[in-house]
Design a protein around this motif. Sequence first.
Motif, PDB file in Angstrom:
ATOM      1  N   MET A 176      -3.293  10.675  13.340  1.00  0.00           N
ATOM      2  CA  MET A 176      -2.492   9.527  12.916  1.00  0.00           C
ATOM      3  C   MET A 176      -3.382   8.279  12.771  1.00  0.00           C
ATOM      4  O   MET A 176      -4.319   8.088  13.546  1.00  0.00           O
ATOM      5  N   ILE A 177      -3.039   7.466  11.793  1.00  0.00           N
ATOM      6  CA  ILE A 177      -3.776   6.233  11.536  1.00  0.00           C
ATOM      7  C   ILE A 177      -2.972   5.066  12.105  1.00  0.00           C
ATOM      8  O   ILE A 177      -1.759   4.970  11.880  1.00  0.00           O
ATOM      9  N   GLN A 178      -3.655   4.175  12.829  1.00  0.00           N
ATOM     10  CA  GLN A 178      -2.987   2.998  13.385  1.00  0.00           C
ATOM     11  C   GLN A 178      -3.042   1.864  12.356  1.00  0.00           C
ATOM     12  O   GLN A 178      -4.095   1.282  12.114  1.00  0.00           O
ATOM     13  N   VAL A 179      -1.888   1.599  11.741  1.00  0.00           N
ATOM     14  CA  VAL A 179      -1.804   0.646  10.629  1.00  0.00           C
ATOM     15  C   VAL A 179      -1.150  -0.653  11.093  1.00  0.00           C
ATOM     16  O   VAL A 179      -0.157  -0.633  11.840  1.00  0.00           O
ATOM     17  N   HIS A 180      -1.701  -1.751  10.650  1.00  0.00           N
ATOM     18  CA  HIS A 180      -1.094  -3.063  10.914  1.00  0.00           C
ATOM     19  C   HIS A 180      -0.118  -3.437   9.810  1.00  0.00           C
ATOM     20  O   HIS A 180       1.029  -3.790  10.067  1.00  0.00           O
ATOM     21  N   SER A 181      -0.586  -3.349   8.532  1.00  0.00           N
ATOM     22  CA  SER A 181       0.260  -3.763   7.421  1.00  0.00           C
ATOM     23  C   SER A 181      -0.362  -3.306   6.109  1.00  0.00           C
ATOM     24  O   SER A 181      -1.468  -2.745   6.081  1.00  0.00           O
ATOM     25  N   TYR A 182       0.360  -3.564   5.014  1.00  0.00           N
ATOM     26  CA  TYR A 182      -0.085  -3.184   3.682  1.00  0.00           C
ATOM     27  C   TYR A 182       0.036  -4.384   2.732  1.00  0.00           C
ATOM     28  O   TYR A 182       0.847  -5.285   2.951  1.00  0.00           O
ATOM     29  N   GLU A 183      -0.767  -4.346   1.697  1.00  0.00           N
ATOM     30  CA  GLU A 183      -0.627  -5.296   0.591  1.00  0.00           C
ATOM     31  C   GLU A 183      -0.710  -4.515  -0.712  1.00  0.00           C
ATOM     32  O   GLU A 183      -1.708  -3.840  -0.973  1.00  0.00           O
ATOM     33  N   SER A 184       0.325  -4.604  -1.511  1.00  0.00           N
ATOM     34  CA  SER A 184       0.328  -3.931  -2.809  1.00  0.00           C
ATOM     35  C   SER A 184      -0.221  -4.870  -3.871  1.00  0.00           C
ATOM     36  O   SER A 184      -0.034  -6.088  -3.810  1.00  0.00           O
ATOM     37  N   MET A 185      -0.909  -4.311  -4.825  1.00  0.00           N
ATOM     38  CA  MET A 185      -1.456  -5.056  -5.960  1.00  0.00           C
ATOM     39  C   MET A 185      -2.391  -6.177  -5.507  1.00  0.00           C
ATOM     40  O   MET A 185      -2.391  -7.280  -6.050  1.00  0.00           O
ATOM     41  N   GLY A 186      -3.200  -5.878  -4.497  1.00  0.00           N
ATOM     42  CA  GLY A 186      -4.173  -6.860  -4.040  1.00  0.00           C
ATOM     43  C   GLY A 186      -5.298  -7.041  -5.047  1.00  0.00           C
ATOM     44  O   GLY A 186      -5.702  -6.091  -5.726  1.00  0.00           O
ATOM     45  N   THR A 187      -5.814  -8.253  -5.137  1.00  0.00           N
ATOM     46  CA  THR A 187      -6.872  -8.549  -6.107  1.00  0.00           C
ATOM     47  C   THR A 187      -8.111  -9.162  -5.468  1.00  0.00           C
ATOM     48  O   THR A 187      -9.052  -9.523  -6.180  1.00  0.00           O
ATOM     49  N   PHE A 188      -8.145  -9.266  -4.130  1.00  0.00           N
ATOM     50  CA  PHE A 188      -9.258  -9.934  -3.470  1.00  0.00           C
ATOM     51  C   PHE A 188     -10.146  -8.985  -2.666  1.00  0.00           C
ATOM     52  O   PHE A 188     -11.161  -9.410  -2.124  1.00  0.00           O
ATOM     53  N   ASP A 189      -9.774  -7.721  -2.580  1.00  0.00           N
ATOM     54  CA  ASP A 189     -10.497  -6.790  -1.707  1.00  0.00           C
ATOM     55  C   ASP A 189     -11.017  -5.594  -2.486  1.00  0.00           C
ATOM     56  O   ASP A 189     -10.632  -4.454  -2.232  1.00  0.00           O
TER      57      ASP A 189
END
Length: 241
Positions: free
Chosen positions: A1-14
Motif C-alpha cells: 500500500m502507498i501512503q498518500v497525502h493528496s492528489y492534483e489533477s492537471m498539474g502544470t508545475f511538476d
Amino acid sequence: MIQVHSYESMGTFDGPGLRLVVFLQGCNFRCLYCANPDTIASGGTATDAEEIVRMALSQKAFFGRRGGITFSGGEPTLQASGLLPLFRRLKEEDIHICLDTNGSVWNCDVEELLLLTDLVLLDIKEYDPVKHQKLTGRSNLHTLKTAEWLELHDKPMWLRYVLVPGYSDFEEDIRSVGRDLGDYRMIQRVEILPYHTLGVHKYEAMGIPYLLKDIKENTPVQIERAQELFSCYFPLVYVNG
C-alpha cells in the motif's frame, strides 16, 4: 500500500505537460520553508497501487505526448519498496513518470525506482553543506551523489532550487552548483522556485511555529540575478511560479 497525502489533477508545475501529481506522506527533511508541513509526519491514506494506476489511466487522454504522472511529497523515496510495483504497472501502461525527490535516500529499492523513472526532479536545497544543514536539518551529501548517479546512468533530470533570501540565495553557492554540475549532460533544465509563504496558514492550523516569518518573498531583482547566475553554467534556466 502507498501512503498518500493528496492528489492534483492537471498539474502544470511538476514536470512537462499536464500531469497527475500524487503527493505522498512522510519526509526525512525539515526544511524551514516547507509549504506542506502536513506531509512531513508518517501516516496518510493507505492506497492500493492499482487505484493510482486507474486514476492515471482515466486522465491519460489529457496527458498528450509530454504529460504523465508525478510523485511528490513529502519524500517519495521513503516509500520506494511500495512504489516499485506501481512504477512497473505505469510503465506497462506507457505512462510517463516523474519523481520529485530530495535525493537523500539511497538503497537498492531507490536505485531500481530511479531506473524506472523517466524524469527526476532533483531538489537541491543549498550547495554549502553547513547552510544546507541549517535550512533542512540534513546533509546534502547524498543529494549530490544522486545527481552524479543520474548522470552516470543517463537518467534525465531537472534541478529545482528554492531561492530563500538569506538562506539559499548566496552568489558563491549558486556558482558552486554551476561549477559542480554545469557540465552534466542529463540536466535538461534548472528551475528556480521563488520563496513564498503560501503554506504559513498550515503551520498556524497545526499549532507549530513558522520559523521564517520574518523572511520576505523574493524581489524581481533577486530572482533575475539568480537566473543570470545559473545561466552562466546551464543553458536552460526557468522561474517556476
